[in-house]
Scaffold this motif. Structure first.
Motif, mmCIF file in Angstrom:
data_model
loop_
_atom_site.group_PDB
_atom_site.id
_atom_site.type_symbol
_atom_site.label_atom_id
_atom_site.label_comp_id
_atom_site.label_asym_id
_atom_site.label_seq_id
_atom_site.Cartn_x
_atom_site.Cartn_y
_atom_site.Cartn_z
ATOM 1 N N LYS A 243 0.841 -1.193 0.000
ATOM 2 C CA LYS A 243 0.000 0.000 0.000
ATOM 3 C C LYS A 243 0.877 1.243 0.000
ATOM 4 C CE LYS A 243 -3.838 -2.412 0.567
ATOM 5 N NZ LYS A 243 -4.933 -2.456 -0.412
ATOM 6 N N THR A 244 0.384 2.287 -0.632
ATOM 7 C CA THR A 244 1.101 3.572 -0.664
ATOM 8 C C THR A 244 0.447 4.541 0.298
ATOM 9 O OG1 THR A 244 1.722 3.238 -2.977
ATOM 10 C CG2 THR A 244 1.852 5.488 -2.109
ATOM 11 N N ARG A 245 1.273 5.107 1.178
ATOM 12 C CA ARG A 245 0.763 6.078 2.135
ATOM 13 C C ARG A 245 0.870 7.473 1.529
ATOM 14 N NH1 ARG A 245 3.343 3.862 7.830
ATOM 15 N NH2 ARG A 245 1.611 2.482 8.387
ATOM 16 N N GLY A 246 -0.253 7.930 1.022
ATOM 17 C CA GLY A 246 -0.271 9.247 0.412
ATOM 18 C C GLY A 246 -0.703 10.320 1.395
ATOM 19 N N THR A 247 -0.925 11.500 0.884
ATOM 20 C CA THR A 247 -1.365 12.626 1.703
ATOM 21 C C THR A 247 -2.840 12.499 2.030
ATOM 22 O OG1 THR A 247 0.284 14.069 0.674
ATOM 23 C CG2 THR A 247 -1.559 15.137 1.793
ATOM 24 N N LEU A 248 -3.186 12.726 3.274
ATOM 25 C CA LEU A 248 -4.585 12.718 3.689
ATOM 26 C C LEU A 248 -5.189 14.084 3.418
ATOM 27 C CD1 LEU A 248 -4.355 10.807 7.102
ATOM 28 C CD2 LEU A 248 -5.095 9.913 4.900
ATOM 29 N N VAL A 249 -6.353 14.096 2.803
ATOM 30 C CA VAL A 249 -7.017 15.350 2.440
ATOM 31 C C VAL A 249 -8.312 15.467 3.233
ATOM 32 C CG1 VAL A 249 -7.993 16.731 0.580
ATOM 33 C CG2 VAL A 249 -6.029 15.244 0.128
ATOM 34 N N ILE A 250 -8.466 16.599 3.940
ATOM 35 C CA ILE A 250 -9.646 16.863 4.758
ATOM 36 C C ILE A 250 -10.323 18.134 4.242
ATOM 37 C CG2 ILE A 250 -10.537 17.167 7.093
ATOM 38 C CD1 ILE A 250 -9.041 14.547 6.691
ATOM 39 N N ASN A 251 -11.605 18.051 3.955
ATOM 40 C CA ASN A 251 -12.396 19.238 3.622
ATOM 41 C C ASN A 251 -13.102 19.736 4.876
ATOM 42 O OD1 ASN A 251 -11.727 19.482 0.969
ATOM 43 N ND2 ASN A 251 -13.640 18.661 0.155
ATOM 44 N N LEU A 252 -12.890 20.996 5.215
ATOM 45 C CA LEU A 252 -13.439 21.575 6.434
ATOM 46 C C LEU A 252 -14.355 22.743 6.074
ATOM 47 C CD1 LEU A 252 -13.509 21.650 9.527
ATOM 48 C CD2 LEU A 252 -11.459 23.102 9.469
ATOM 49 N N TYR A 253 -15.661 22.593 6.364
ATOM 50 C CA TYR A 253 -16.648 23.634 6.092
ATOM 51 C C TYR A 253 -17.064 24.247 7.429
ATOM 52 C CZ TYR A 253 -16.906 20.726 1.914
ATOM 53 O OH TYR A 253 -16.603 19.991 0.795
ATOM 54 N N THR A 254 -16.820 25.569 7.604
ATOM 55 C CA THR A 254 -17.008 26.203 8.908
ATOM 56 C C THR A 254 -17.788 27.499 8.771
ATOM 57 O OG1 THR A 254 -14.833 25.341 9.528
ATOM 58 C CG2 THR A 254 -15.831 26.958 10.999
ATOM 59 N N ASP A 255 -18.797 27.689 9.634
ATOM 60 C CA ASP A 255 -19.503 28.963 9.734
ATOM 61 C C ASP A 255 -18.713 29.929 10.610
ATOM 62 O OD1 ASP A 255 -21.495 28.247 8.072
ATOM 63 O OD2 ASP A 255 -23.042 27.961 9.615
ATOM 64 N N GLU A 256 -19.143 31.191 10.609
ATOM 65 C CA GLU A 256 -18.399 32.227 11.328
ATOM 66 C C GLU A 256 -18.350 31.979 12.827
ATOM 67 O OE1 GLU A 256 -20.083 35.973 10.363
ATOM 68 O OE2 GLU A 256 -19.414 35.939 8.249
ATOM 69 N N ASN A 257 -19.415 31.446 13.415
ATOM 70 C CA ASN A 257 -19.450 31.262 14.876
ATOM 71 C C ASN A 257 -18.865 29.921 15.313
ATOM 72 O OD1 ASN A 257 -21.525 29.888 13.645
ATOM 73 N ND2 ASN A 257 -22.965 30.128 15.351
ATOM 74 N N PHE A 258 -18.133 29.243 14.418
ATOM 75 C CA PHE A 258 -17.498 27.978 14.758
ATOM 76 C C PHE A 258 -15.976 28.087 14.637
ATOM 77 C CE2 PHE A 258 -21.746 26.440 14.199
ATOM 78 C CZ PHE A 258 -21.845 25.304 14.987
ATOM 79 N N GLU A 259 -15.406 29.291 14.818
ATOM 80 C CA GLU A 259 -13.959 29.459 14.688
ATOM 81 C C GLU A 259 -13.206 28.660 15.747
ATOM 82 O OE1 GLU A 259 -16.061 31.937 14.762
ATOM 83 O OE2 GLU A 259 -15.855 33.080 12.890
ATOM 84 N N ARG A 260 -13.780 28.572 16.966
ATOM 85 C CA ARG A 260 -13.084 27.832 18.031
ATOM 86 C C ARG A 260 -13.015 26.346 17.693
ATOM 87 N NH1 ARG A 260 -15.712 27.902 23.919
ATOM 88 N NH2 ARG A 260 -17.269 26.720 22.726
#
Length: 423
Positions: A243-260
């Protein structure tokens, strides 16, 4: 007759259904006034009686069909006379050809039945080859079926593998003695290899009857890469998946009041990147993209509709027991509360994110396949129930197959009569 699941007999109340339908169909007919009856044929009283008798016969037939279905669900067993002096020997197929087992079985009396520890308990044959039989028996499930054996005493020769326990500890009136054939030999089995920036990492399972250990080592020599496989160069060359260990890609969708929450999530993935020694890229997109990603995270008070891929969606749930819970469909997880320093540490958010990614699912499947950990004979022992009366010591013969054949025959007869009478 006794039943394995007697609680299903409550379903016999369903016999009232065809009876009620029959009575409903007998409601008073509607009267139609006609001018003359001279063109009407005289009714044949015998034919009318035949039809009425046939209707009652169909009713009883249908009620009998329902009763037989309920009996099948309850698991009917018939009492037969057992043999208190005879001992039945059961041997697991995977060890049936071993010299130590063959020596023991050959020394038994000729009238002692020797069977295989598998469904149906087929007879053991000294000249047969059982090396290709890789089926893992479910020990406790088979214990429940041992009540069909005529002997009161049963001796079982088995490997007693941990992965053979897949149900609750059963109860039985048979005296079962387990003989565990322990394996003292330790085997090293290469399972999987990963090709990453630091080189080729080999995962090896070191297994014995007591433990199964997983070792990781980085290879510098003694191998060659062949397409998607790794060939280990030794006296007996071995091919394993690569198996090839490639880069993990994460999509993060955030509203303004979820900065923390966004900061805590990013910090968790930075810790995972160091632990896994793999690059993790976090993409912050306002809209969904078609590019394949390892995980999508939705931090918003707005509900998220079902989408393709793996999702972690914020959905507040004050009564939730865990910070991250499994959703109602595959690859959907819920973040049940807002993040703060306390619950991020106490609930081990990085570890939970790692579980969602499930990067080692292929490795877990391979480890489970080669797991040879064994149980002690005391751990295999079922709950023994001493029969209160001599009659209860009788062997229980499963008659489900006979009931099924009778049911099939009655269904055919019912359909033929219904089509003939158009009822």
């Amino acid at each position: 007759m006794v039943f394995t699941n007697p609680s299903y007999l409550w379903a016999l109340l369903g016999l009232l259904v065809p009876f009620a339908i029959h009575l409903w169909s007998k409601k008073e007919a509607k009267t139609i006034k006609i001018g003359s009856i001279q063109l009407l044929d005289e009714s044949n009283s015998r034919q009318s009686s035949s039809i009425q008798l046939n209707e009652w016969f169909l009713l009883l037939l249908r009620m009998l069909i329902i009763a037989l279905v309920v009996l099948l669900m309850a698991g009917p067993k018939w009492r037969t006379k057992g043999n208190q002096k005879e001992i039945t020997y059961l041997v697991e197929a995977s060890i049936a050809n071993e010299a130590s087992i063959s020596t023991i079985l050959d020394s038994l009396q000729e009238d002692s039945p020797v069977l295989l520890l598998k469904n149906g308990f087929p007879a053991w044959e000294a000249e047969a080859n059982y090396q290709t039989d890789k089926e893992q028996p479910n020990y406790w499930q088979l214990v429940q079926k041992m009540d069909t054996l005529r002997s009161d005493s049963v001796v079982v020769f088995t490997k007693a593998l941990v992965k053979g326990i897949k149900s609750m500890r059963p109860s039985t009136q048979k005296k079962i003695h387990w003989v565990v054939m322990e394996s003292e030999e330790t085997q090293d089995i290469p399972l999987l290899a990963f090709n990453g920036e630091s080189g080729v990492e080999l995962i090896t399972s070191s297994r014995s009857g007591r433990t199964t250990e997983i070792r990781k080592e980085t290879l510098a020599e003694g191998f060659e890469i062949v397409n998607d496989s790794l060939r280990l160069l030794s006296e007996e060359p071995t091919m394993i998946p690569l198996k090839t260990r490639g880069t993990l890609v994460i999509n993060l969708y955030t509203d303004e009041n979820f900065e923390r929450e966004e900061k805590y999530i990013e910090a968790s993935f930075r810790a995972l990147s160091v632990f896994l020694k793999r690059e993790i890229v976090i993409q912050k997109e306002e809209k969904s993209t078609d590019n394949p990603v390892d995980l999508n995270i939705w931090l918003s008070n707005e509900p998220k509709s079902d989408s393709k891929g793996k999702w972690l969606v914020y959905q507040e749930n004050p009564v939730a027991k865990e910070l991250i819970e499994v959703g109602h469909r595959k690859n959907l997880f819920y973040l049940t509360s807002r993040l703060n320093p306390k619950n991020t540490v106490d609930q081990h958010v990085p570890e939970q994110l790692l579980n969602i990614l499930a990067l080692d699912k292929d490795l877990k499947a391979l480890v489970a396949k080669v797991d040879t950990r064994q149980l002690d004979a005391s751990e295999l022992r079922p709950n023994y129930v001493e029969p209160k009366r001599k009659r209860e010591r009788a062997t229980l013969l499963d008659v489900s197959l006979w009931v099924f054949f009778i049911l099939a025959a009655l269904l055919i007869v019912e359909r033929l009569i219904s089509n003939y009478r158009k009822q």
